[in-house]
Design a protein around this motif. Sequence first.
Motif, short mmCIF file in Angstrom:
data_model
loop_
_atom_site.label_atom_id
_atom_site.label_comp_id
_atom_site.label_asym_id
_atom_site.label_seq_id
_atom_site.Cartn_x
_atom_site.Cartn_y
_atom_site.Cartn_z
N GLY A 128 0.82 -1.21 0.00
CA GLY A 128 0.00 0.00 0.00
C GLY A 128 0.85 1.25 0.00
O GLY A 128 0.56 2.23 -0.70
N ALA A 129 1.92 1.21 0.80
CA ALA A 129 2.80 2.37 0.87
C ALA A 129 3.42 2.64 -0.49
O ALA A 129 3.58 3.79 -0.89
N GLN B 136 2.19 2.17 -3.34
CA GLN B 136 1.27 2.68 -4.36
C GLN B 136 1.40 4.19 -4.55
O GLN B 136 1.01 4.73 -5.58
N GLN B 137 1.90 4.87 -3.51
CA GLN B 137 2.09 6.32 -3.62
C GLN B 137 3.58 6.59 -3.82
O GLN B 137 4.42 5.88 -3.27
N TRP C 217 4.32 11.00 -0.31
CA TRP C 217 4.45 10.71 1.13
C TRP C 217 5.22 11.84 1.82
O TRP C 217 4.87 12.28 2.92
N SER D 279 -8.29 7.85 3.77
CA SER D 279 -8.12 6.49 3.26
C SER D 279 -8.99 5.48 4.02
O SER D 279 -9.46 4.52 3.40
N LYS E 6 -9.26 1.88 2.54
CA LYS E 6 -7.88 1.58 2.18
C LYS E 6 -7.06 1.55 3.47
O LYS E 6 -6.23 2.41 3.72
N ASN F 132 -4.78 -0.41 4.49
CA ASN F 132 -3.33 -0.61 4.40
C ASN F 132 -2.60 0.73 4.24
O ASN F 132 -1.54 0.93 4.81
N GLN F 133 -3.23 1.67 3.49
CA GLN F 133 -2.60 2.98 3.33
C GLN F 133 -2.63 3.77 4.64
O GLN F 133 -1.68 4.47 4.99
#
Lengths: 271, 260
Positions: free
Chosen positions: A61-62, A64-65, A70, A227, A232, A234-235
């Motif tokens: 998830g991390a 994905q961005q 971040w 999120s 979401k 996980n995010q």
Amino acid sequence: MQPDASEGGESRTIPARAGIYATRFAPQLAFAAILVIWEVGCRVFKVPAFLLPTPSMIIAGALQQSVSIWASKTWATVRVALMGYALAIAISIPVAMALASSKALARTFYPMIVVIHSTPIIAIAPIIVVTLGASDLPRVAITFLITFFPIVVSTTTGLMAVPEELIELARSLRNDRGREMLYIRLPYALPYVFSALKISTTLSVVGAVVSEFVAAEHGLGYFIQFSTSFFKINQSFAALVLLVTISLTFFKLVGLVQRVFVPWSLPKSER
Amino acid sequence: MTDSSPVITLAGVDQIFGGDRGPGTVALENLSFDIGRHEFVAVLGPSGCGKSTLLRLIAGLVLPTRGRIEIYQRKVTEPRDDVGIVFQRPTLLPWFNVAGNVTFPFLYKYGRVSDAEKSRARDLLRLVGLEEFAKAHVDELSGGMQQRAAIARALLLDPDILLMDEPFSALDALTREEMSFELLRIWSERPKTVLFITHSIPEAVLLADRIVVMTPRPGAVREILDVPLPRPRTLDSLSDPRFNALANHIRSHLFTRHAA
């Protein structure tokens, strides 16, 4: 006899060294074990990802961005936390000096400070946003309100805890109160101030996140709300990991400042 | 005493604490005695007899309820520059190094430390045997060394009068004896009028020209004794028959209830 003795020593060394490493890295090992149990447990019991994602899902998830996204979220939160923290220091220490130097001031204003502290900040956060408008100001104010109390209380305690003999030493040298504050009371209070500053690092991050829950379009606190509302999770967890990292970094930084600039204020074993 | 006029004069001094609400506690009662120039006077008494209060009165930290305290024929109303104080504990400041602690009185009074004071501090550290520890941290010194530094600090402003409040009572017996001889050496190199508070009979006899023996609660003068031992005092002084005779005399009087 002698080679035997050295051999015996040699054979003892390896398990002894393993033992030392095990002791030294025990916290990391325990932490890793919990992650493994978490990962395996979620998979075995098929826990849905929107309820509790596994550590590997959080990492995915991390990723994905992008890093820059971040970083900008993190900076938004850090910025508010730092401003609130700085404001808390700038106001709390003079307030503590005033409380410590006058019994009348202390009697008058201490109850007010306790009332402010007893107010659930999360409850008045929306009111502060209405009052102060949509800008950094309400966020900094909320962070300040959560952060300042331990600094005031601990600094006042330190300023008042100066032993009578030190005060007599100062009085025997005849000077105004200003120098007593500067050369005796404030330095004496520094260990108290630093212990409060350490507690307040975590509080400043709490303050920044609370303020983002209430009024923000940016930052990690806002992102967690955003999120989770889209499941979401996980995010959200990834943002949480960043928040913990921020708190720990602040805490360590304050400890570092203390160790570098005022090492005498630490117990001998920690210098 | 060759100089006739006393340096410190106490006349009918009473000290009562908490007297504004009720009768109060009488700490000191009708104290009257003089201390001459460069005289070493020990004030000896059991704990709680108001010895420390007496020191604070002479230091100008506390004002007497009744009576008169004079230094050089001037009434004491506040702390004076020509009085140095050594407290029971070293009271060194951990935020300065050893040299910084010795120059602290100057910093506190004038807000800066001149080079002249720094070199004075070096001389004083040499005098008390701490010259290698000028840059050391306060915590690195032993109890005895800390008290030496405190003595150097008390001497910085070159006071004529040194007030010492049981300065060696927190030290172990060996260090204590060593510090007594050190103090005698320092005193012979820098003659001062010394008032030395103690509850140790041998310490008082070894150090002092005269001993003011006090009664417990309320603190009053029981008797004032001349110490007949010659100076300089050395380890031999401890085995002098006059030393033991005087110590025994004080001991027998200190533990009896009737006034001398």
